[in-house]
Design an enzyme around this catalytic site. Sequence first.
Site, short mmCIF file in Angstrom:
data_model
loop_
_atom_site.label_atom_id
_atom_site.label_comp_id
_atom_site.label_asym_id
_atom_site.label_seq_id
_atom_site.Cartn_x
_atom_site.Cartn_y
_atom_site.Cartn_z
N ASN A 116 0.82 -1.22 0.00
CA ASN A 116 0.00 0.00 0.00
C ASN A 116 0.85 1.27 0.00
O ASN A 116 0.37 2.34 0.37
CB ASN A 116 -0.92 0.01 1.22
CG ASN A 116 -1.89 -1.15 1.21
OD1 ASN A 116 -2.44 -1.50 0.17
ND2 ASN A 116 -2.10 -1.77 2.36
N LYS A 133 0.40 3.55 4.79
CA LYS A 133 0.05 3.38 3.38
C LYS A 133 0.69 4.51 2.56
O LYS A 133 1.89 4.48 2.34
CB LYS A 133 -1.47 3.31 3.27
CG LYS A 133 -2.00 2.10 4.05
CD LYS A 133 -3.49 2.02 4.12
CE LYS A 133 -3.94 0.74 4.81
NZ LYS A 133 -3.52 0.62 6.22
N HIS A 171 -13.81 -2.72 7.22
CA HIS A 171 -12.65 -3.43 7.74
C HIS A 171 -12.99 -4.18 9.03
O HIS A 171 -13.82 -3.74 9.83
CB HIS A 171 -11.52 -2.42 8.01
CG HIS A 171 -10.19 -3.05 8.23
ND1 HIS A 171 -9.73 -3.40 9.48
CD2 HIS A 171 -9.22 -3.41 7.36
CE1 HIS A 171 -8.53 -3.92 9.38
NE2 HIS A 171 -8.19 -3.95 8.10
N HIS A 201 -7.05 4.29 3.18
CA HIS A 201 -6.49 4.06 1.85
C HIS A 201 -6.64 5.26 0.91
O HIS A 201 -6.06 5.25 -0.18
CB HIS A 201 -7.14 2.82 1.22
CG HIS A 201 -6.73 1.55 1.87
ND1 HIS A 201 -5.62 0.83 1.48
CD2 HIS A 201 -7.26 0.87 2.92
CE1 HIS A 201 -5.49 -0.25 2.23
NE2 HIS A 201 -6.48 -0.25 3.13
N ASP A 246 -13.55 5.80 7.54
CA ASP A 246 -12.19 5.30 7.56
C ASP A 246 -11.52 5.71 6.25
O ASP A 246 -11.87 5.23 5.17
CB ASP A 246 -12.21 3.77 7.70
CG ASP A 246 -10.82 3.16 7.82
OD1 ASP A 246 -9.85 3.80 7.38
OD2 ASP A 246 -10.71 2.05 8.35
N GLU A 305 -16.06 3.41 4.63
CA GLU A 305 -14.70 3.74 4.25
C GLU A 305 -14.74 4.62 3.01
O GLU A 305 -15.69 4.55 2.22
CB GLU A 305 -13.89 2.47 3.97
CG GLU A 305 -13.81 1.51 5.14
CD GLU A 305 -13.03 0.25 4.84
OE1 GLU A 305 -12.18 0.27 3.92
OE2 GLU A 305 -13.26 -0.76 5.52
N SER A 354 -10.46 -1.31 0.60
CA SER A 354 -9.13 -1.81 0.27
C SER A 354 -9.12 -3.03 -0.64
O SER A 354 -8.11 -3.28 -1.30
CB SER A 354 -8.38 -2.16 1.56
OG SER A 354 -9.04 -3.18 2.28
#
Length: 379
Positions: free
Chosen positions: A42, A234, A128, A206, A203, A174, A178
């Site tokens: 990442n 990341k 997640h 990413h 979240d 999110e 991911s």
Amino acid sequence: MESLPPARRRQLRTWVPAPGSARLQAHGSQAESDPLLDLASNDYLGLNRHPVLIAAAQAELERSGVGAGGSRLVSGSRPVHGALEAELADWLGRDRVLLFPSGFQANLAAISALADRHCTVLADRLIHHSLLVGVQASGARLKRFAHNDLNAVKELLESCRNRNPDQPLLVVTESLFSMEGTSPALMELTALCRQHRARLLVDEAHALGVLGPAGRGLAYGLEGVTMISGTFGKAFGSGGAFLATDTKLGEVLLQSSGAFRYTTALAPPLVAAALAALKLIRHHPDWGQQLVERSILWRDHLQAAGWQRPSGCGPILPLIVGADQAALDRQHQLEKAGLLTVAIRPPTVPEGTARLRLVLHRDLPDETLEVLLRALADG
């Protein structure tokens, strides 16, 4: 464990950086000694081995040592912790930022601050695992909605409000998923949350550094986002995590969060590296957009080659294969071509959707796409 199918059994492989920041080399096996281009990690902006980050970490290592030696509320706070928190708060337009040693801890702390046994949490079905563990620990009632389905969110919010007009509600999602590479319609989602008096936790692990205005994430500037979580492991090329919120909730976290209070503070060298990364990202606000444009080019070529177009527009490109063993075979096929990517299998993704998770990095050589397409065509 005996019943676990061979194609679903996980194995640890150890890697070392090879000459050239975009390559990794398997450690401990002569048969896997050739360097591979990294399409798995990442490290979106290629900052993990950036000389500015390394120099910042080394300087802080000399000042503060390897670890903090205590929690932030005992003896673990260092000036660099406060400096990073202040810089992040300014960059994100938030009142308060608190650092955590890991994203898992940050998400546990976020849920604990926003939900309890009197609350109902409405969560995207693909959030997640750390967020689900947080909901379980909070004692809140959990209702899950179909991935990025605004109509499903709306129906759940209306149902909850009709049943109990004053019940605390929390929506969890999110900004960049991911394993899917997808993003929710956050502007519409925040409007729904405001309409139904629900808090919203996003979240941004990413997305930060890549998506949103100058890489500030997709929640940046949106009214109605109660709290965001983010990580430094990341796009920031370092380690650790944070929560960003308003003054009141920041104080709640400081005074009551066990995940913050009862853990050794984030190692100062990692904090210094994250601060250096943030300054680089602020100095290069176009880095994220350049990566997005590259990801669109890759999606176009993969679709033209007959693959289902990977969802989203960020640096995560899932190639859906289907069966577990078929995904593993594709992984080994790409490794023979000099490309490191990993077969993602259930339970990480839904049954029947095993995939190759391709991850773009800013420092990948220009010819990488051609190598990938040629290797996939040979399968």
